[in-house]
Scaffold this motif. Sequence first.
Motif, PDB file in Angstrom:
ATOM      1  N   ALA A  95       0.825  -1.211   0.000  1.00  0.00           N
ATOM      2  CA  ALA A  95       0.000   0.000   0.000  1.00  0.00           C
ATOM      3  C   ALA A  95       0.858   1.261   0.000  1.00  0.00           C
ATOM      4  CB  ALA A  95      -0.938  -0.002   1.205  1.00  0.00           C
ATOM      5  N   ASP A  96       1.992   1.208   0.674  1.00  0.00           N
ATOM      6  CA  ASP A  96       2.820   2.404   0.832  1.00  0.00           C
ATOM      7  C   ASP A  96       3.784   2.624  -0.328  1.00  0.00           C
ATOM      8  OD1 ASP A  96       1.733   2.978   3.264  1.00  0.00           O
ATOM      9  OD2 ASP A  96       3.299   1.956   4.425  1.00  0.00           O
ATOM     10  N   SER A 100       0.646  -1.875  -5.358  1.00  0.00           N
ATOM     11  CA  SER A 100      -0.717  -2.163  -5.783  1.00  0.00           C
ATOM     12  C   SER A 100      -1.276  -0.926  -6.475  1.00  0.00           C
ATOM     13  CB  SER A 100      -1.557  -2.489  -4.541  1.00  0.00           C
ATOM     14  OG  SER A 100      -2.870  -2.766  -4.890  1.00  0.00           O
ATOM     15  N   THR A 106      -3.158  -8.008  -6.782  1.00  0.00           N
ATOM     16  CA  THR A 106      -2.544  -7.871  -5.461  1.00  0.00           C
ATOM     17  C   THR A 106      -2.759  -9.075  -4.539  1.00  0.00           C
ATOM     18  OG1 THR A 106      -2.748  -5.481  -5.709  1.00  0.00           O
ATOM     19  CG2 THR A 106      -2.308  -6.306  -3.500  1.00  0.00           C
ATOM     20  N   LEU A 110       0.356 -11.021  -3.100  1.00  0.00           N
ATOM     21  CA  LEU A 110       0.631 -11.035  -1.656  1.00  0.00           C
ATOM     22  C   LEU A 110       0.780 -12.461  -1.152  1.00  0.00           C
ATOM     23  CD1 LEU A 110      -1.885  -8.290  -0.434  1.00  0.00           C
ATOM     24  CD2 LEU A 110       0.616  -8.182  -0.234  1.00  0.00           C
TER      25      LEU A 110
ATOM     26  N   ARG B  15       0.734   6.802   1.713  1.00  0.00           N
ATOM     27  CA  ARG B  15      -0.053   5.620   1.368  1.00  0.00           C
ATOM     28  C   ARG B  15      -1.289   6.088   0.597  1.00  0.00           C
ATOM     29  NH1 ARG B  15      -1.816   1.293   5.804  1.00  0.00           N
ATOM     30  NH2 ARG B  15       0.437   0.991   5.629  1.00  0.00           N
ATOM     31  N   ARG B  16      -1.561   5.487  -0.530  1.00  0.00           N
ATOM     32  CA  ARG B  16      -2.721   5.946  -1.282  1.00  0.00           C
ATOM     33  C   ARG B  16      -4.007   5.593  -0.528  1.00  0.00           C
ATOM     34  NH1 ARG B  16      -2.315   3.289  -7.046  1.00  0.00           N
ATOM     35  NH2 ARG B  16      -4.565   3.548  -7.152  1.00  0.00           N
ATOM     36  N   GLY B  19      -5.245   2.141  -0.679  1.00  0.00           N
ATOM     37  CA  GLY B  19      -4.218   1.115  -0.493  1.00  0.00           C
ATOM     38  C   GLY B  19      -4.656   0.005   0.448  1.00  0.00           C
ATOM     39  N   ARG B  20      -5.351   0.383   1.489  1.00  0.00           N
ATOM     40  CA  ARG B  20      -5.754  -0.621   2.457  1.00  0.00           C
ATOM     41  C   ARG B  20      -6.769  -1.594   1.855  1.00  0.00           C
ATOM     42  NH1 ARG B  20      -5.571  -0.982   8.048  1.00  0.00           N
ATOM     43  NH2 ARG B  20      -6.987  -2.627   8.713  1.00  0.00           N
ATOM     44  N   LYS B  22      -7.283  -2.362  -1.161  1.00  0.00           N
ATOM     45  CA  LYS B  22      -6.741  -3.193  -2.236  1.00  0.00           C
ATOM     46  C   LYS B  22      -5.804  -4.283  -1.719  1.00  0.00           C
ATOM     47  CE  LYS B  22      -7.549  -0.058  -6.002  1.00  0.00           C
ATOM     48  NZ  LYS B  22      -7.073   1.038  -6.861  1.00  0.00           N
ATOM     49  N   THR B  23      -5.192  -4.058  -0.575  1.00  0.00           N
ATOM     50  CA  THR B  23      -4.273  -5.083  -0.073  1.00  0.00           C
ATOM     51  C   THR B  23      -4.950  -6.043   0.904  1.00  0.00           C
ATOM     52  OG1 THR B  23      -3.507  -3.555   1.629  1.00  0.00           O
ATOM     53  CG2 THR B  23      -2.188  -3.697  -0.378  1.00  0.00           C
TER      54      THR B  23
END
Lengths: 161, 819
Positions: A95-96, A100, A106, A110, B15-16, B19-20, B22-23
């Motif tokens: 995310a950082d 992704s 993703t 992962l 962090r976009r 982002g959370r 999507k991961t």
Amino acid sequence: MQPKLHMTLKVNGEEVEASFAPYKTLLEVLREDLDLTGTKHGCELGECGACAVLIDGEPQLACLVLALECEGRSVQTVEGLANGTQLHPLQAAFADRGGSQCGYCTPGMLMTAKGLLDKEPQPSRERIREAIAGNICRCTGYNQIVEAIEAAASELAGSKR
Amino acid sequence: MSAKERLEVVGQVRRRVDGRGKTTGQTRFADDLALPRMVHCKLLRSPHPHAVIEEIHTEKAKQHPGVHLVLTGKDFPIPFGIMPVSQDEYALANVRVRYVGDPVAAVIAKDEQTALEAIELIEVKYRPLPTISDPVEALETAEPRIHDYGERGNIHRNQAHEFGDVEEALAKSDHVFEDTFFFQGNTHLPMEQQASLAAVEGDGKLLLSTSTQNPHYLHRQLACVLQMPASQIRVIACNNGGGFGGKCDPANHEMVVSKAALLLGRPVKICLTREEVFYQHRGRHPVLMKFRTGVTKEGKLTGMHLQTLLDGGGYGSHGAASTFYTGVLTPVTYELPRFKFEACRVFTNKPPCGPKRGHGTPQPRFGQEVQLDKIAEKLGMDPAELRLGMVTKDNSLTANWLRIGSNGLAECIREVVRRSNFKEKHRKLPHGRGVGLACSAYMCGAGVSIYWNKMPHSGVQLLLDRSGQVTVLCGATEIGQGSDDVLAAIVAEVLGIATSEVRVLTGDTGLTPVDLGSYSSRVTVMMGNAALQAATRVRDQITVAAAEQLNTLPERVVLSQGRVFAAEDPGKTLSFVEAVALAESKFGTLGAVGSYAPPKAPGKYKGAGAGPSPAYSFSACVVEAEVDPKTGWITVPKIWIAHDVGRAINPVHVRGQVIGSVYMGLGEALMEEQAFRRLPPKLSSALVHKIPSMLEYKSLTSLDMPEVDVALVEYPDPNCPFGAKEAGQGPLLPVMPAVANAVYDAVGVRIDEVPITPEKILKALELKSQGKPARVGPENFPAVPYPAPRFVLPPWEGGDGGELKSADGTPARKAKVAA
Ligand code: FES
Ligand code: FES
């Protein structure tokens, strides 16, 4: 019409029951019968890696595995990666660090990366590139995925020390 | 403006916002959606590339147990198409099929398996028609026409423009270079296969949740095809699992499930198979090009005559625009005094081509940049110096009347040359190794909408309340490019809060203001400007209310890091939440809208609508290549790219966009190919897709992908929010020509077509060993019946941006203003 199977599966550490037609793949059972839609599909022919999950710790393509083969085996999906609300270091790093973009590859990335780091906590860049070579990503060009996996590996190594 | 001096959010690595989701697997793509009572749809597709449907029998399919509905072309009398000038598609083919894979009928059943079984029971009697397989055949075959509209025969679009007398310029040049190039078609291959779920909601309105880049255009087209008021339809663009242009066109399956949901009163879902995604296509047009370019011996361009021929496939799609884009951006990179551009798009019996990342521009950019490499060699100049000597300037006009704003191309070139050690390597590496340089420019949003209107191109609405919550709504669509993050960042910057404080809601025609969609690299600039306006309006309310409390003037109030204070007294602060509550007390319920429309373009001639943009991005790229002369195998160990993004809103993700573009460009350069083959005569000689699978459609894996060194060059553009330009398409364009130029530097052969494969390199090396020209590429350019050009004087020749016409209204060849 074939009768449905009734089976207990172990997914993300929990026993879950499901009834499904015997021809269904693990991918279909996860997504359609267990509502675990985190695992994606890009081909359902074993060509893209979007559906990768861990079965007994090994990265496997869920579209090529029949769900009925998974009885008694442990299946890990992206939904089981975080610890409560705390992201797994791999998730945080993706995310950082741009690992992704659209996010579609993703979950498979992962899980493949987790399979690698569980066995080889400090892989070389070459090993990382090899490990994810079966996971197609159309967005990132892989550079930032590799960097994210490296960052997560350091993070995990740091927290164990 | 507030008194804040530094940017706190824009330009920071963050962090976009998505982002959370999507991961963790929480982001819901269209195929992740399910609804109670949902049924499933499958399409029957044509096995013929070109045929008339004589009969279609669906009785057996309808009687198959578990089948709810069977639809055919009769159920869809109204045509559609993304461009108003090409309303040539039917949700299900009514009379004619035009490519293998054209949808003919649909079955809606209790599950996919049952729908598939029933599809097999539909009987269609086709009368095959001759297949038109390529542009030359299309030009030569007036009948049968694939469509009964277009210019004539199988020519869809045919056009010519001339900006200044090009023949005169070429005649006066020290050298004229004539080269033909071919750019093969390729496809987007998004990881997500298109999916759609249609349902009639509790309020009786239709809801379509779908993988589309352009919910607004789809919304309009649905209203038309379903013959329903648009206000009764809501389109939600789910997060796209990659778009790259492939989800821009309204698609047959979206129309079909919508109609089925309305007829059945229950949710209907479809997910295309990977094979079907190849048929849906709308990818890169195969383009044949011819460049005649004049230069002075000092290495300045004098004029260029560019001819293009596009293989459009079976439908119009975005083709009218694509045709323009095979030339209109050519003059943006280097000073080009005169320019003639002729373009023709033909119909063929293949899946329709449309917009793919770079839309129409990568093809001519390839030809132009490879030709420049040849020019540099002939003139004995360094390729970088040649380019640096003629880059366009800031705030200038091009021969075709495009207005360039900020321009960092020269710095991009210097940056990649320095970082790659280009000068120490070029023409100096051992045989088998080489470096190539190429550049490009791209637009930051099309200056005109796809349909003519005077309304904003993007709208943003902002809602705030006493809880301090900030919700921003916009019709823009998150396709992976990070538009949600850009939206949150711009609002957060203006309001002095973090992006994590902003809730983003996008791509929902039922709730969000219109944004035209995620295409043409328009979102950061257009949505961003709308967001900036909305956020500034809300901030002005907050500063007025807070100023009273802080005993200062509104313009002295600073919003920073979640606090609100007077510039002269930062010790006395309000929290952002307190300030919002004060504003709500003073003004009532808070909110604001913002909107954006691009500036009017200076060109006035017919066709001047394609090419103008609020700003242009610039890129320069160096590719290093190793070529094995025995096998022709190409390895690319490293790529350097510099991209003028104006300003990076979130540098980590801009870098990601740039690397992703390089990746896609390298795939196109080396392997990606949407190829077809003819079946043997006993099997109808039909033209079929060679490779509708991911295994056969080669794309780069992590092992093939080199390290990319990215330099972000920031020349803020005054037309852009915080100066930010695009990053999602432009950096793709220089990669293919840089590869071709690197291959030449490595082994001395010219591959004037894409993809550049080992076979072609071996063939060229073989020619070289025979003492023949060491080149593989198109031998000639067909005689295309282009029309007489519209003649426009370039700005520096005294023109006003309008077309010169004779007294009888026909295009005038010449009208020297200064006698
Ligand atoms: S879905 Fe593509 S490999 Fe499984
Ligand atoms: S992030 Fe989009 S496919 Fe990998």
